[in-house]
Write a protein that holds these residues in place. Structure first.
Motif, PDB file in Angstrom:
ATOM      1  N   PHE A 137       0.683  -1.514   0.190  1.00  0.00           N
ATOM      2  CA  PHE A 137       0.005  -0.145   0.191  1.00  0.00           C
ATOM      3  C   PHE A 137       0.842   1.400  -0.048  1.00  0.00           C
ATOM      4  CE2 PHE A 137      -2.700   3.245   2.441  1.00  0.00           C
ATOM      5  CZ  PHE A 137      -3.411   3.958   1.228  1.00  0.00           C
ATOM      6  N   ASP A 138       1.683   1.039   1.085  1.00  0.00           N
ATOM      7  CA  ASP A 138       2.672   2.303   0.433  1.00  0.00           C
ATOM      8  C   ASP A 138       3.426   2.567  -0.908  1.00  0.00           C
ATOM      9  OD1 ASP A 138       2.183   2.574   3.551  1.00  0.00           O
ATOM     10  OD2 ASP A 138       3.722   1.642   4.191  1.00  0.00           O
ATOM     11  N   LEU A 139       3.786   1.113  -1.511  1.00  0.00           N
ATOM     12  CA  LEU A 139       4.793   1.876  -2.265  1.00  0.00           C
ATOM     13  C   LEU A 139       3.949   2.287  -3.330  1.00  0.00           C
ATOM     14  CD1 LEU A 139       6.299  -1.539  -2.402  1.00  0.00           C
ATOM     15  CD2 LEU A 139       7.383   0.758  -2.954  1.00  0.00           C
ATOM     16  N   THR A 170      -5.483 -12.338   3.612  1.00  0.00           N
ATOM     17  CA  THR A 170      -5.387 -11.179   3.915  1.00  0.00           C
ATOM     18  C   THR A 170      -6.142  -9.873   2.700  1.00  0.00           C
ATOM     19  OG1 THR A 170      -3.429 -10.361   2.622  1.00  0.00           O
ATOM     20  CG2 THR A 170      -3.437 -12.088   5.416  1.00  0.00           C
ATOM     21  N   LEU A 171      -7.094  -9.086   3.501  1.00  0.00           N
ATOM     22  CA  LEU A 171      -7.506  -7.839   2.535  1.00  0.00           C
ATOM     23  C   LEU A 171      -7.341  -5.946   3.215  1.00  0.00           C
ATOM     24  CD1 LEU A 171     -11.328  -9.172   2.907  1.00  0.00           C
ATOM     25  CD2 LEU A 171      -9.392  -9.327   1.353  1.00  0.00           C
ATOM     26  N   GLY A 172      -6.814  -5.819   2.141  1.00  0.00           N
ATOM     27  CA  GLY A 172      -6.046  -4.681   2.740  1.00  0.00           C
ATOM     28  C   GLY A 172      -6.951  -3.426   1.884  1.00  0.00           C
ATOM     29  N   TRP A 173      -7.619  -2.394   2.341  1.00  0.00           N
ATOM     30  CA  TRP A 173      -8.170  -1.853   1.638  1.00  0.00           C
ATOM     31  C   TRP A 173      -8.396   0.360   2.710  1.00  0.00           C
ATOM     32  CZ3 TRP A 173      -9.967  -4.760   5.652  1.00  0.00           C
ATOM     33  CH2 TRP A 173     -11.839  -4.169   5.734  1.00  0.00           C
ATOM     34  N   ALA A 174      -9.037   1.126   1.597  1.00  0.00           N
ATOM     35  CA  ALA A 174      -8.590   2.599   1.779  1.00  0.00           C
ATOM     36  C   ALA A 174     -10.005   2.926   0.552  1.00  0.00           C
ATOM     37  CB  ALA A 174      -7.805   3.092   1.758  1.00  0.00           C
ATOM     38  N   GLY A 175     -10.686   4.113   1.309  1.00  0.00           N
ATOM     39  CA  GLY A 175     -11.517   4.097   0.193  1.00  0.00           C
ATOM     40  C   GLY A 175     -13.393   3.253  -0.077  1.00  0.00           C
ATOM     41  N   ASP A 176     -13.634   3.078  -0.935  1.00  0.00           N
ATOM     42  CA  ASP A 176     -14.944   1.870  -1.132  1.00  0.00           C
ATOM     43  C   ASP A 176     -14.948   1.605  -2.214  1.00  0.00           C
ATOM     44  OD1 ASP A 176     -14.736   3.831  -3.291  1.00  0.00           O
ATOM     45  OD2 ASP A 176     -17.159   4.593  -2.555  1.00  0.00           O
ATOM     46  N   LEU A 212      -4.372   2.180   6.225  1.00  0.00           N
ATOM     47  CA  LEU A 212      -4.589   0.996   5.163  1.00  0.00           C
ATOM     48  C   LEU A 212      -5.289   0.272   6.076  1.00  0.00           C
ATOM     49  CD1 LEU A 212      -4.022  -0.884   2.755  1.00  0.00           C
ATOM     50  CD2 LEU A 212      -2.783  -1.975   4.312  1.00  0.00           C
ATOM     51  N   HIS A 213      -6.951  -0.147   6.456  1.00  0.00           N
ATOM     52  CA  HIS A 213      -7.216  -1.159   6.906  1.00  0.00           C
ATOM     53  C   HIS A 213      -6.406  -2.779   6.247  1.00  0.00           C
ATOM     54  CE1 HIS A 213     -10.358   1.893   7.774  1.00  0.00           C
ATOM     55  NE2 HIS A 213     -10.652   2.153   6.686  1.00  0.00           N
ATOM     56  N   VAL A 214      -6.416  -3.162   7.818  1.00  0.00           N
ATOM     57  CA  VAL A 214      -6.109  -4.185   7.092  1.00  0.00           C
ATOM     58  C   VAL A 214      -6.829  -5.830   8.010  1.00  0.00           C
ATOM     59  CG1 VAL A 214      -3.608  -6.432   6.992  1.00  0.00           C
ATOM     60  CG2 VAL A 214      -3.249  -3.416   6.409  1.00  0.00           C
ATOM     61  N   ARG A 215      -7.350  -7.043   7.558  1.00  0.00           N
ATOM     62  CA  ARG A 215      -7.877  -8.048   7.779  1.00  0.00           C
ATOM     63  C   ARG A 215      -7.729  -9.121   7.625  1.00  0.00           C
ATOM     64  NH1 ARG A 215     -14.867  -9.030   7.375  1.00  0.00           N
ATOM     65  NH2 ARG A 215     -14.380 -10.769   8.735  1.00  0.00           N
TER      66      ARG A 215
END
Ligand SMILES: [Zn+2]
Ligand SMILES: [Zn+2]
Length: 279
Positions: A137-139, A170-176, A212-215
């Motif tokens: 996500f950072d990259l 694993t999930l990572g997200w930001a936004g919708d 970043l949300h991570v699950r």
């Protein structure tokens, strides 16, 4: 019969057609012709219009599909109302790990299509070589921020990334942009958005401090992980997800549903088989 003549059927009249036949003997339809991206009919005329549903056939990024060896599939489409596709998707395998990234260009930002394309490529490549969700996500965030030429020219996009291993997702997200589990249709992500639907988190030069949300969870087998943009999920109320077919067929059916429902936005759908459904 020589034994190697495979029988297919004509996409127009459904009469049986032998492999190697250039035309359907029953109705004269040319075989091996392109099929409609919307309705699936094999009747696209020379100008690129479907003779059945009338859709002008997409080119390049307007409509793209990816399929992996294990059946995982992704489809992205411009939809019916937008002048271009600002969604982007990446789907790739690394050993027995599948990586899917979907980004949706923020409509109010310039060159949003570039933002989403850079984000998915950067993140998917990093995740496929084993980077963590946060690192990827950072990259991706840095790559998107670099596109900006000033505070008034800051391309932006939303983000969701899935890493599917045999016993762990694993999930990572930001936004919708979202992820769901199928067949139950359970939502796995939480939007960064206010009640009006306006998003509160995105990637871009003007997106400082976005978290970043991570699950992480264990997949329920058999089933599918759905990763998608709002061009699909805005039409999911009361929708019965397809229950049969390959992931590609199901993704196309879901795209057709979004288009039939108005196709107001770009649509991106990735479907990844989980657990026992994997081959
Ligand atoms: Zn025919
Ligand atoms: Zn059609």
């Amino acid at each position: 019969m020589t034994g190697n003549e495979k029988v297919a059927s004509c996409p127009v009249c459904e009469a049986p057609v032998l492999a190697g036949d250039i035309y359907c003997e029953a109705c004269g339809h040319p075989m091996g012709a392109p099929t409609c991206a919307s309705c699936g009919a094999g009747a696209v005329d020379a100008e690129g219009y479907c003779e059945r549903c009338g859709l002008r056939q997409p080119t390049g990024r307007d409509h793209a599909e990816t399929v992996l060896d294990n059946g995982a599939a992704a489809v992205t489409d411009r939809g019916l109302r937008r002048s271009r596709n600002e969604d982007a998707m990446a789907l790739m395998a690394s050993g027995d790990t599948i990586v899917a990234v979907v980004c949706d260009g923020v409509g109010s930002s310039p060159r949003a299509d570039e933002a989403s394309a850079v984000a998915v490529e950067t993140a998917a490549t990093a995740l496929a070589r084993g980077a963590s969700q946060q690192e990827a996500f950072d990259l991706a965030g840095r790559a998107v921020a670099k596109l900006a030429t000033s505070v008034y020219d800051a391309p932006a996009c939303t983000y969701v990334a899935a890493v599917v291993e045999p016993d762990r997702i694993t999930l990572g997200w930001a936004g919708d942009t979202r992820a769901y589990s199928l067949p139950d249709g359970g939502l796995l992500t939480e939007d960064d958005a206010i009640e009006t639907g306006e998003i509160t988190a995105w990637l871009g030069a003007d997106a400082e401090g976005v978290t970043l949300h991570v699950r992480t969870f264990t997949p329920h087998a058999p089933g599918l992980l759905l990763v998608c943009s709002d061009g699909l999920w805005r039409y999911l109320d009361g929708y019965a997800f397809p229950s049969a077919g390959t992931p590609l067929e199901m993704a196309r059916e879901m795209l057709r549903h979004a288009l039939d429902s108005g196709g107001q936005d770009n649509v991106t759908i990735a479907l990844i088989p989980l657990g026992e459904a994997r081959e």
